[in-house]
Design a protein around this motif. Structure first.
Motif, PDB file in Angstrom:
ATOM      1  N   ASP A 380      48.951  76.051  68.226  1.00  0.00           N
ATOM      2  CA  ASP A 380      48.840  77.290  68.968  1.00  0.00           C
ATOM      3  C   ASP A 380      47.951  77.609  70.044  1.00  0.00           C
ATOM      4  OD1 ASP A 380      51.127  78.451  67.286  1.00  0.00           O
ATOM      5  OD2 ASP A 380      49.543  78.632  65.537  1.00  0.00           O
ATOM      6  N   ASP A 381      47.512  76.357  70.731  1.00  0.00           N
ATOM      7  CA  ASP A 381      46.233  76.583  71.464  1.00  0.00           C
ATOM      8  C   ASP A 381      46.821  77.503  72.486  1.00  0.00           C
ATOM      9  OD1 ASP A 381      44.443  75.901  73.610  1.00  0.00           O
ATOM     10  OD2 ASP A 381      44.576  73.880  73.177  1.00  0.00           O
ATOM     11  N   PRO A 382      45.705  78.457  72.898  1.00  0.00           N
ATOM     12  CA  PRO A 382      45.947  79.483  73.907  1.00  0.00           C
ATOM     13  C   PRO A 382      46.191  79.025  75.300  1.00  0.00           C
ATOM     14  CG  PRO A 382      43.929  79.652  72.978  1.00  0.00           C
ATOM     15  CD  PRO A 382      44.622  78.803  72.248  1.00  0.00           C
ATOM     16  N   LYS A 383      45.706  77.656  75.584  1.00  0.00           N
ATOM     17  CA  LYS A 383      45.766  77.284  76.816  1.00  0.00           C
ATOM     18  C   LYS A 383      46.966  76.558  77.079  1.00  0.00           C
ATOM     19  CE  LYS A 383      40.415  77.029  77.081  1.00  0.00           C
ATOM     20  NZ  LYS A 383      39.374  76.045  77.480  1.00  0.00           N
ATOM     21  N   GLY A 384      47.535  76.362  76.043  1.00  0.00           N
ATOM     22  CA  GLY A 384      48.920  75.582  76.385  1.00  0.00           C
ATOM     23  C   GLY A 384      49.163  74.448  75.312  1.00  0.00           C
ATOM     24  N   ASP A 385      49.906  73.613  75.586  1.00  0.00           N
ATOM     25  CA  ASP A 385      50.149  72.374  74.753  1.00  0.00           C
ATOM     26  C   ASP A 385      49.194  70.918  75.283  1.00  0.00           C
ATOM     27  OD1 ASP A 385      50.955  70.276  72.916  1.00  0.00           O
ATOM     28  OD2 ASP A 385      52.849  70.624  73.083  1.00  0.00           O
ATOM     29  N   ALA A 386      48.103  71.327  74.922  1.00  0.00           N
ATOM     30  CA  ALA A 386      47.064  70.025  75.228  1.00  0.00           C
ATOM     31  C   ALA A 386      47.510  68.763  75.237  1.00  0.00           C
ATOM     32  CB  ALA A 386      45.674  70.494  74.859  1.00  0.00           C
ATOM     33  N   SER A 387      48.196  68.590  73.668  1.00  0.00           N
ATOM     34  CA  SER A 387      48.484  67.259  73.537  1.00  0.00           C
ATOM     35  C   SER A 387      49.827  66.773  74.429  1.00  0.00           C
ATOM     36  CB  SER A 387      49.021  67.593  71.886  1.00  0.00           C
ATOM     37  OG  SER A 387      50.243  68.225  71.752  1.00  0.00           O
ATOM     38  N   SER A 388      50.544  67.485  74.755  1.00  0.00           N
ATOM     39  CA  SER A 388      51.610  67.385  75.722  1.00  0.00           C
ATOM     40  C   SER A 388      51.012  66.774  77.132  1.00  0.00           C
ATOM     41  CB  SER A 388      52.757  68.372  76.085  1.00  0.00           C
ATOM     42  OG  SER A 388      53.599  68.347  76.949  1.00  0.00           O
TER      43      SER A 388
END
Length: 455
Positions: A380-388
């Motif tokens: 649920d990272d608010p900055k988006g899917d950082a792992s992607s």
């Protein structure tokens, strides 16, 4: 001397009675309990038999190749303990053990490996690897380790040659010729295509109980056996073969006769897959639901939905790197990078290239240290899917190394070298990168930035 398998097998256990020398030729060693006959190299002088150091050691001989001291040791390892599937799996155990930081050589890696077809065991082929042994600092070469590994019906075996000082090219050739012609197995042979009973037993053992009733007949292709309770198995098998061809074209490797078909668990519904994944990996159902498919051990598991979904070629890459290339090291950045490169397009990687060009990307040294790209950010990272984003960055790095004009010729060496070093150990990865490219991670990153500026 460094003894690769002795490191993890412990100190001397109960003594083992070694087979006697043959009355006819002291170089011919017969081990009928394992169906093996070993004919030691003719060039070996001052031949002596040594006592066993542990229970897994079934033979040990010393001698000289010219002025070089050589020790030849045969280990037999129970499959029920190690879970061997292919001869290469034994080679991976050797590699892991020789790198023991307390007793071994953490700087070691196999400079060359190859699979050789012949009477080397139950699988019908053997795995050969060799490389330099170093001093405690990992800088000075002190010897050479060469291994021939194979499978027996209930065991794996490793024939290990340790030489000090390091062998010359001619001496190495003599040992490799010994491996290729001096080991003969006579005994039962496995069916690499799986029997129907084997396939059913595997499904019953691992798949959820509710799926046992509607198990389809196994679907065999050139490289896969698909175990499924879905009616779409044939179409999915065709898609897997197509992926296999694309992966092999991108990361070339030899197809070896006798290699066992790779199993695919294809479930009818997502819930069946989640239950399977949760049970076999001992994770929660919630964690399992984050996955559309996964490759682990020898298998790939998913459910039938869209056979051409990019997740399948991504996971097929993992399966092939583990079970055909045997390149399980480097770290998440390496493993996910090679897989994501297969499942994305150049356009998919454009945003990451823009970040690298502006030096707003995750620094290469930080990327290499990440234990897992998948869990590198909260769901649920608010900055988006950082792992992607990290997956795409890792794929872009592989693109750079494979496609850039100045580096692409060294890409096979990169795969073979970095893919066999311990995961996420920056100092060792740095040393491997320097060995391949003649620069450190920072220097390689600067070249990557310049590549992205011109991309």
């Amino acid at each position: 001397m460094v003894h690769a398998l002795t490191l993890a097998l412990g100190a001397a256990l109960l003594p083992v009675i070694l087979p006697p020398f043959s009355d006819q030729d002291p170089r011919v060693q017969s081990l009928p309990a394992y169906g093996l006959t070993i004919t030691l190299p003719a060039q070996l002088t001052e031949l002596q038999k040594k006592a066993s150091r542990n229970a897994e050691m079934k033979g040990c001989w010393t001698g000289k190749l010219e002025e070089t001291s050589v020790e030849i040791t045969l280990y037999v390892l129970a499959d029920e303990k190690f879970g061997f599937t292919e001869p290469d799996d034994v080679t991976e155990i050797v590699l892991e053990n020789v790198r023991d930081p307390k007793k071994g050589d953490p700087a070691f890696w196999f400079e060359k490996t190859q699979l050789v077809v012949g009477p080397f065991g139950w699988a019908g082929y053997g795995s050969i690897g060799w490389g330099a042994l170093h001093d405690q600092d990992g800088t000075k070469v002190e010897g050479t380790l060469l291994v021939l590994d194979g499978l027996l019906e209930k065991n794996g075996y490793s024939l290990e040659v340790v030489a000090q000082p390091a062998l010359t090219d001619a001496q190495s050739k003599a040992v490799l010729d010994f491996f290729r012609t001096g080991v003969v197995y006579k005994g039962s042979m496995r069916n690499p295509k799986w029997t129907d009973d084997e396939a059913r037993e595997r499904w019953i053992r691992d798949a959820p109980k509710a799926t046992h009733v509607k198990l389809e007949k196994p679907i065999r292709t050139e490289h896969y056996v698909v175990l499924t309770n879905s009616s779409g198995g044939k179409k999915f098998a065709e898609a897997m073969e197509k992926s296999y061809g694309l992966i092999r074209k991108t990361y070339p490797f030899d197809d070896v006769a006798g290699t066992k078909l790779m199993p695919v668990f294809l479930f009818r519904t997502p819930d069946e897959y989640y239950e399977y994944y949760s049970k076999i990996a001992n994770i929660t159902l919630e964690a399992a639901r984050r996955s559309k498919g996964h490759s682990w051990r020898d298998y790939y598991a998913t459910w039938y939905e869209a056979p051409n979904d990019p997740v399948h070629i991504h996971e097929a890459t993992h399966q092939i790197f583990s079970n055909r290339l045997h390149l399980g090291g480097g770290g998440s950045w390496f493993q996910e990078g090679v897989a994501e490169y297969m499942s994305t397009t150049a356009n998919d990687r454009n945003p990451s290239a823009s970040e690298v060009k502006k030096r707003k990307h995750v620094p290469l040294a930080d990327l290499v240290e990440m234990k897992s790209l998948l869990y590198s950010a909260s769901k649920d990272d608010p900055k988006g899917d950082a792992s992607s984003g990290n997956y795409h960055e890792a794929a872009l790095l592989i693109e750079f190394l494979r496609e850039s004009k100045g580096l692409k010729d060294r890409f096979p060496d990169f795969l073979r070298t970095v893919g066999r070093v311990p995961r996420s150990e920056t100092s060792v990865i740095e040393r491997a990168v320097r060995a391949v490219y003649g620069t450190d991670l920072k220097g390689l990153e600067n070249q990557w930035v310049e590549y992205c500026k011109k991309r």
